[in-house]
Design a protein around this motif. Structure first.
Motif, PDB file in Angstrom:
ATOM      1  N   LEU A 101       7.533  12.905 -13.393  1.00  0.00           N
ATOM      2  CA  LEU A 101       7.957  11.581 -12.671  1.00  0.00           C
ATOM      3  C   LEU A 101       7.910  10.418 -13.659  1.00  0.00           C
ATOM      4  O   LEU A 101       6.890  10.258 -14.078  1.00  0.00           O
ATOM      5  N   ASP A 102       8.885   9.473 -13.357  1.00  0.00           N
ATOM      6  CA  ASP A 102       8.965   8.187 -13.941  1.00  0.00           C
ATOM      7  C   ASP A 102       8.841   7.423 -12.800  1.00  0.00           C
ATOM      8  O   ASP A 102       9.978   7.278 -12.119  1.00  0.00           O
ATOM      9  N   HIS A 103       7.836   6.351 -12.601  1.00  0.00           N
ATOM     10  CA  HIS A 103       7.821   5.658 -11.456  1.00  0.00           C
ATOM     11  C   HIS A 103       7.867   4.152 -11.813  1.00  0.00           C
ATOM     12  O   HIS A 103       7.008   3.951 -12.968  1.00  0.00           O
ATOM     13  N   ARG A 104       8.749   3.576 -11.498  1.00  0.00           N
ATOM     14  CA  ARG A 104       8.767   1.971 -12.110  1.00  0.00           C
ATOM     15  C   ARG A 104       9.083   1.145 -10.714  1.00  0.00           C
ATOM     16  O   ARG A 104       9.509   1.395  -9.572  1.00  0.00           O
ATOM     17  N   GLY A 163       0.849  -1.216  -0.043  1.00  0.00           N
ATOM     18  CA  GLY A 163      -0.027  -0.130   0.042  1.00  0.00           C
ATOM     19  C   GLY A 163       0.903   1.264   0.039  1.00  0.00           C
ATOM     20  O   GLY A 163       0.200   2.444  -0.062  1.00  0.00           O
ATOM     21  N   TYR A 164       2.125   1.336   0.188  1.00  0.00           N
ATOM     22  CA  TYR A 164       2.821   2.414  -0.211  1.00  0.00           C
ATOM     23  C   TYR A 164       2.754   3.002  -1.486  1.00  0.00           C
ATOM     24  O   TYR A 164       3.342   2.354  -2.433  1.00  0.00           O
ATOM     25  N   ASP A 165       2.284   4.309  -1.643  1.00  0.00           N
ATOM     26  CA  ASP A 165       2.176   4.895  -2.970  1.00  0.00           C
ATOM     27  C   ASP A 165       3.503   5.897  -3.377  1.00  0.00           C
ATOM     28  O   ASP A 165       3.260   7.014  -3.074  1.00  0.00           O
ATOM     29  N   ALA A 166       4.401   5.480  -3.573  1.00  0.00           N
ATOM     30  CA  ALA A 166       5.742   5.937  -3.847  1.00  0.00           C
ATOM     31  C   ALA A 166       5.416   7.220  -4.963  1.00  0.00           C
ATOM     32  O   ALA A 166       5.846   8.342  -4.701  1.00  0.00           O
ATOM     33  N   ALA A 167       4.609   6.657  -6.162  1.00  0.00           N
ATOM     34  CA  ALA A 167       4.344   7.749  -7.072  1.00  0.00           C
ATOM     35  C   ALA A 167       3.728   8.934  -6.413  1.00  0.00           C
ATOM     36  O   ALA A 167       3.936  10.026  -6.768  1.00  0.00           O
ATOM     37  N   GLY A 168       2.639   8.611  -5.610  1.00  0.00           N
ATOM     38  CA  GLY A 168       1.515   9.636  -4.979  1.00  0.00           C
ATOM     39  C   GLY A 168       2.548  10.618  -4.321  1.00  0.00           C
ATOM     40  O   GLY A 168       2.223  11.804  -4.346  1.00  0.00           O
TER      41      GLY A 168
END
Length: 58
Positions: free
Chosen positions: A29-32, A15-20
């Motif tokens: 942002l490029d989230h991978r 549930g950790y939303d790093a992109a958010g």
């Protein structure tokens, strides 16, 4: 300024939303997601190197 965040897939599953979190400060942002463990550069060196190369190309 372009930013790349490489996040462990298990963190996303928990549930950790790093992109958010990062999107508030980094609109470009490029989230991978990666299956690598804590030491991503050792666990998935090609994947991390590709993320860095892509970031530098942006």
């Amino acid at each position: 300024m372009p930013v790349t965040v490489v996040q462990q897939d298990w963190g996303a599953q928990l549930g950790y939303d790093a992109a958010g979190v990062w999107k508030a400060w980094a609109p470009d942002l490029d989230h991978r997601l990666t299956r690598a463990g804590h030491f991503m550069a050792e666990g998935a060196p090609d994947e991390v190197a590709a993320a860095i190369q892509d970031l530098l190309a942006r």
